[in-house]
Structures are given as C-alpha cells and as structure tokens.
Design a protein around this motif. Sequence first.
Motif, short mmCIF file in Angstrom:
data_model
loop_
_atom_site.label_atom_id
_atom_site.label_comp_id
_atom_site.label_asym_id
_atom_site.label_seq_id
_atom_site.Cartn_x
_atom_site.Cartn_y
_atom_site.Cartn_z
N TYR A 19 0.81 -1.22 0.00
CA TYR A 19 0.00 0.00 0.00
C TYR A 19 0.85 1.27 0.00
CZ TYR A 19 -3.81 -3.13 0.85
OH TYR A 19 -4.71 -4.14 0.71
N THR A 20 0.32 2.25 -0.68
CA THR A 20 0.86 3.61 -0.64
C THR A 20 -0.28 4.52 -0.24
OG1 THR A 20 2.48 3.12 -2.37
CG2 THR A 20 1.96 5.45 -2.00
N VAL A 21 -0.03 5.40 0.70
CA VAL A 21 -1.02 6.36 1.17
C VAL A 21 -0.43 7.76 1.00
CG1 VAL A 21 -2.06 4.71 2.78
CG2 VAL A 21 -0.19 6.19 3.57
N ARG A 22 -1.15 8.75 1.40
CA ARG A 22 -0.65 10.13 1.39
C ARG A 22 -0.35 10.56 2.82
NH1 ARG A 22 0.14 12.19 -3.75
NH2 ARG A 22 -1.48 11.43 -5.13
N ASP A 23 0.77 11.25 2.98
CA ASP A 23 1.07 11.78 4.31
C ASP A 23 0.29 13.09 4.52
OD1 ASP A 23 2.50 13.89 3.09
OD2 ASP A 23 4.47 13.10 3.65
N ILE A 24 0.43 13.68 5.66
CA ILE A 24 -0.32 14.88 6.02
C ILE A 24 -0.03 16.05 5.07
CG2 ILE A 24 1.34 15.78 7.71
CD1 ILE A 24 -2.48 15.77 8.20
N GLY A 26 0.37 15.58 1.85
CA GLY A 26 -0.12 15.19 0.53
C GLY A 26 0.89 14.45 -0.33
N LYS A 27 2.03 14.08 0.26
CA LYS A 27 3.05 13.33 -0.49
C LYS A 27 2.82 11.83 -0.33
CE LYS A 27 6.46 16.92 0.26
NZ LYS A 27 7.41 17.40 1.24
N ASN A 28 3.24 11.07 -1.35
CA ASN A 28 3.12 9.62 -1.28
C ASN A 28 3.94 9.07 -0.12
OD1 ASN A 28 1.35 9.35 -3.41
ND2 ASN A 28 2.94 8.82 -4.89
N LEU A 29 3.36 8.13 0.58
CA LEU A 29 4.01 7.45 1.69
C LEU A 29 3.86 5.95 1.44
CD1 LEU A 29 5.34 7.37 4.50
CD2 LEU A 29 3.04 7.55 5.48
N ASN A 105 -2.56 11.63 5.70
CA ASN A 105 -3.65 12.47 5.23
C ASN A 105 -4.96 12.00 5.85
OD1 ASN A 105 -4.52 14.61 3.63
ND2 ASN A 105 -4.98 13.28 1.90
N LYS A 106 -5.92 12.90 6.00
CA LYS A 106 -7.22 12.56 6.53
C LYS A 106 -7.91 11.58 5.58
CE LYS A 106 -9.71 16.12 7.76
NZ LYS A 106 -10.73 17.15 8.01
N ILE A 107 -8.50 10.53 6.16
CA ILE A 107 -9.12 9.46 5.36
C ILE A 107 -10.46 9.04 5.95
CG2 ILE A 107 -6.90 8.52 4.60
CD1 ILE A 107 -7.53 6.20 6.71
N ASP A 108 -11.16 8.18 5.21
CA ASP A 108 -12.30 7.42 5.72
C ASP A 108 -11.80 6.02 6.02
OD1 ASP A 108 -14.03 9.55 5.41
OD2 ASP A 108 -15.03 8.74 3.64
N VAL A 109 -12.28 5.43 7.11
CA VAL A 109 -11.86 4.09 7.49
C VAL A 109 -12.96 3.05 7.25
CG1 VAL A 109 -10.14 4.89 9.15
CG2 VAL A 109 -12.49 4.46 9.91
#
Length: 170
Positions: A19-24, A26-29, A105-109
């Motif tokens: 998985y790759t998510v966005r950090d706070i 907005g960058k790829n993490l 980054n803010k998400i829905d769970v």
Amino acid sequence: MALFGLGAPKKDEEGLYSYTVRDIDGKNLDIAKYRGKVLLIVNVASQCGFTTQYQGLSELHDKYKSKGFEILAFPCNQFGSQEPGTAGEIKSFAANRGAKFQIANKIDVNGTSEEPLYNFLKSEQGGFLTKDIKWNFTKFLCNKEGKVIKRYGTSTEPSTFDQDIAAALA
C-alpha cells in the motif's frame, strides 16, 4: 473454478507493504518503508474524548522508536465529525501533543470512500460483531513481517499494550 480454493485469486504476497497512502502534506508514503519494523496504525481525531491517547501513543513511540517501532496515525472525520481541521491544523494539534510519529492524510476508514489500507487491516483483524471501525483511536499492531497481530478498541489505552509491542520487537 473456485471450488476448494482452486483458481481463486492469490492474496497479494506483499500484504501490508503493497500500500501507498498520502502523508499529512499530501506526499506519497509507501508503507513498504516500514518493512522490518513493528508498526502501530491508528485512526485519530483532535476533538474526540479519546484524544488524550495522543500522549500515550507519543510515550510508546519515544520508548520504542530506537528499537524499530513506528506509529502511523490517520486523521478521520467519520465519527461525530471530530476531525474537521485542515492538514495544517491537524499537524499543529498533533505536534502540540508531543506526536513525533508519522501523520497521514485525513481518510475514511469505513464505507465506499474507505482507504484501501484500512480494508486490508480490517480483513486481517476483524472487530466485535463486524469488521468495521467503530470509533476513533482503533489501533492495529503489525509485526516486523507486516502481519496484523492485534487490534485494540477505542477505549484501550496505549500503555496497556506496551508488553505486546515489546514482544513483537523481541
């Protein structure tokens, strides 16, 4: 033919690390950066009654970071609209509570807009009655191989699973 698992799609061998998510910011993490570390993933909210857990999370992070422990926190506004802030406000709030761990980054769970990482986490460690996240500060402990080994509910204080982290690091 999916009878007895024959022909069924294979589960991604990378699991958590795929998985790759966005950090706070907005960058790829890339979650693969946590390979070989014990990782605690938690959904947070700044206006929640459980926000005091930031302190306990920070204490665990400070205690075990040098031994290979990391925390990845996901702000979430799905429960009582308790995380309404902007990325900058969330970042500042967390820093003011001593959080030196990674904020995403803010998400829905839960639901149709759910972050895919959370679908994976919940499929690995379901909750009480359903796999859905019930509220803010639900925590998932992952071992060094990326396997989800424990799920802790909202009211579970971070200090109560200190020994689980120590065992996973051993």
